[in-house]
Design a protein around this motif. Structure first.
Motif, short mmCIF file in Angstrom:
data_model
loop_
_atom_site.label_atom_id
_atom_site.label_comp_id
_atom_site.label_asym_id
_atom_site.label_seq_id
_atom_site.Cartn_x
_atom_site.Cartn_y
_atom_site.Cartn_z
N PHE A 63 1.90 -4.77 -8.68
CA PHE A 63 2.03 -5.43 -7.37
C PHE A 63 2.25 -6.92 -7.53
CE2 PHE A 63 0.53 -2.15 -4.45
CZ PHE A 63 -0.08 -1.27 -5.32
N PRO A 64 3.09 -7.50 -6.66
CA PRO A 64 3.15 -8.96 -6.57
C PRO A 64 1.98 -9.43 -5.70
CG PRO A 64 4.58 -8.02 -4.92
CD PRO A 64 3.96 -6.86 -5.67
N PRO A 65 1.68 -10.74 -5.70
CA PRO A 65 0.66 -11.20 -4.75
C PRO A 65 1.18 -11.05 -3.32
CG PRO A 65 1.68 -13.08 -5.88
CD PRO A 65 2.24 -11.84 -6.50
N LEU A 66 0.30 -10.60 -2.40
CA LEU A 66 0.64 -10.51 -0.98
C LEU A 66 -0.24 -11.51 -0.24
CD1 LEU A 66 0.63 -6.65 -0.26
CD2 LEU A 66 2.57 -8.06 -0.97
N PHE A 99 5.79 -2.29 -6.51
CA PHE A 99 5.59 -2.40 -5.06
C PHE A 99 6.20 -3.68 -4.48
CE2 PHE A 99 2.54 0.81 -6.08
CZ PHE A 99 2.40 1.56 -4.92
N ALA A 100 6.43 -3.63 -3.18
CA ALA A 100 6.87 -4.78 -2.35
C ALA A 100 8.10 -5.45 -2.97
CB ALA A 100 5.70 -5.74 -2.15
N SER A 101 8.01 -6.74 -3.26
CA SER A 101 9.20 -7.47 -3.74
C SER A 101 9.63 -7.02 -5.13
CB SER A 101 8.92 -8.97 -3.74
OG SER A 101 7.72 -9.25 -4.41
#
Lengths: 80, 281
Positions: free
Chosen positions: A74-77, A13-15
């Protein structure tokens, strides 16, 4: 069938999405591979692989996989 | 006085419904010295619905609306998430909002922060939020705290509320808000975004909380979120803020069986993914 078993459905996810392999939904693994080994193999810095969910439940990076699992990383958001 | 001011209309189910307009509640407030909030509560206690809440009634009935009006919510951070949260909670009729942010608007806030306009660049986010809330709902009482949340002031700022909404923009500050909410014994509704991905969770004082999401607090203190690379586009921010408000309102009207406690709600707008993941592994 055996070969089917030794794949996972991998979602980054995300980055981390830029690291998604083309065969992510049937990503081949050997039984016993850990999530950390997959992360290292993709050259994702470990602090960026902050949250790991296996079949929808939070697990440690060192968790080993059998094949057939749904793995989400997931990376930290922090944004708002 | 409220009975005399009420008008009869036909409700959604065809039954008679008594309603009162905002101009009438303001007039009663002016004549009696009672706050608009108290006038609205008195109306609802008598089965008279302030017209402004009519379209909420099928979801939140009079007793829910009274609970909202009697509630106190602290919104920590008034940027993208916090602005949208303040807007929604004011329209829902949450009776007291504490608006916490020490920052001022800059041009790079215009993409997503609902209270930031071309005309108010340079003004404090807390005062802009206060102005907007007052324009939306005169029954909502606001307290403005135009300072950044810190370990020194957090407990004092947060204590005495029913819910704290974490709308902060960095990971270390979120732990400060969580610590204070735990100490004050109140639930925290926390959200964060990075690019097209967003997350929401609800943390009660006895829950695992942010360490389950960000890891041990010592390492999380240096953690940089994906937003540094991906930014904060407006649609993710507003969507996630709306989800956060859903949780806040559920807590306030005691619908607690389906909360995102020990769960992480994830949305990814790049491919329409929505998932609820279990944090208690």
């Amino acid at each position: 069938m055996e070969r089917e078993k030794n794949t996972i459905d991998l979602r980054l996810f995300a980055s981390l999405a830029v690291h998604m392999p083309p065969d992510a939904n049937r990503f081949p693994i050997s039984a016993g591979t850990t999530v950390a080994q997959i992360v290292d193999g993709m050259h994702i810095p470990r602090p960026q692989a902050r949250l790991v969910f296996i079949n929808g439940v939070r697990k440690e990076l060192e968790t080993s996989l059998k094949g057939g699992e749904r793995v989400a990383i997931f990376p930290p958001l922090g944004g708002g | 006085m409220i009975d005399k001011s009420a008008e009869r209309i036909s409700g959604p189910d065809g039954a008679d419904l008594r309603v009162v307009s905002t101009s009438r509640t303001q007039a009663i407030s002016g004549q009696t010295g009672a706050s608009c909030r108290d006038v609205e509560i008195a109306a609802l206690e008598n089965g008279v619905v302030p017209s402004r809440y009519l379209r909420n009634q099928s979801t939140y009935d009079c007793s829910d609306q009274i609970r909202f009006l009697r509630s106190r919510v602290a919104i920590v951070g008034l940027g993208g998430l916090g602005g949208a949260v303040a807007e929604i909670l004011a329209r829902a009729g949450v009776g007291a909002l504490t608006l916490v942010d020490g920052d001022r608007f800059e041009e790079h806030n215009l993409n997503r922060q609902l209270f930031c306009t071309q005309d108010n660049l340079g003004s404090t986010k807390a005062s802009a939020a206060e102005t907007r809330v007052a324009a939306i709902n005169s029954a909502v009482e606001t307290r403005v705290v135009p300072t950044f949340l810190s370990a020194e002031n957090a407990f004092q700022v947060i204590a005495g509320h029913d819910v704290v909404v974490d709308c902060l923009d960095n990971i270390p500050s979120r732990f400060v808000a969580e610590d204070a909410a735990r100490q004050a014994g109140i639930p925290l509704v926390s959200a964060a975004i990075g690019g097209l991905t967003g997350q929401v969770t609800v943390i009660y004082p006895q829950d695992g909380g942010l360490e389950w999401i960000y890891g041990p607090r010592d390492s999380a203190r240096q953690a940089q979120g994906a937003e540094h690379l991906l930014g904060c586009p407006p649609q993710t921010v507003v969507l996630v803020a709306a989800m956060q408000c859903g949780e806040v309102l559920s807590i306030l009207c005691h619908r607690t069986s389906q909360l995102l406690r020990n769960k992480l709600w994830i949305v990814d707008l790049s491919d329409h993914t929505v998932e609820v993941l279990a944090l208690a592994g």
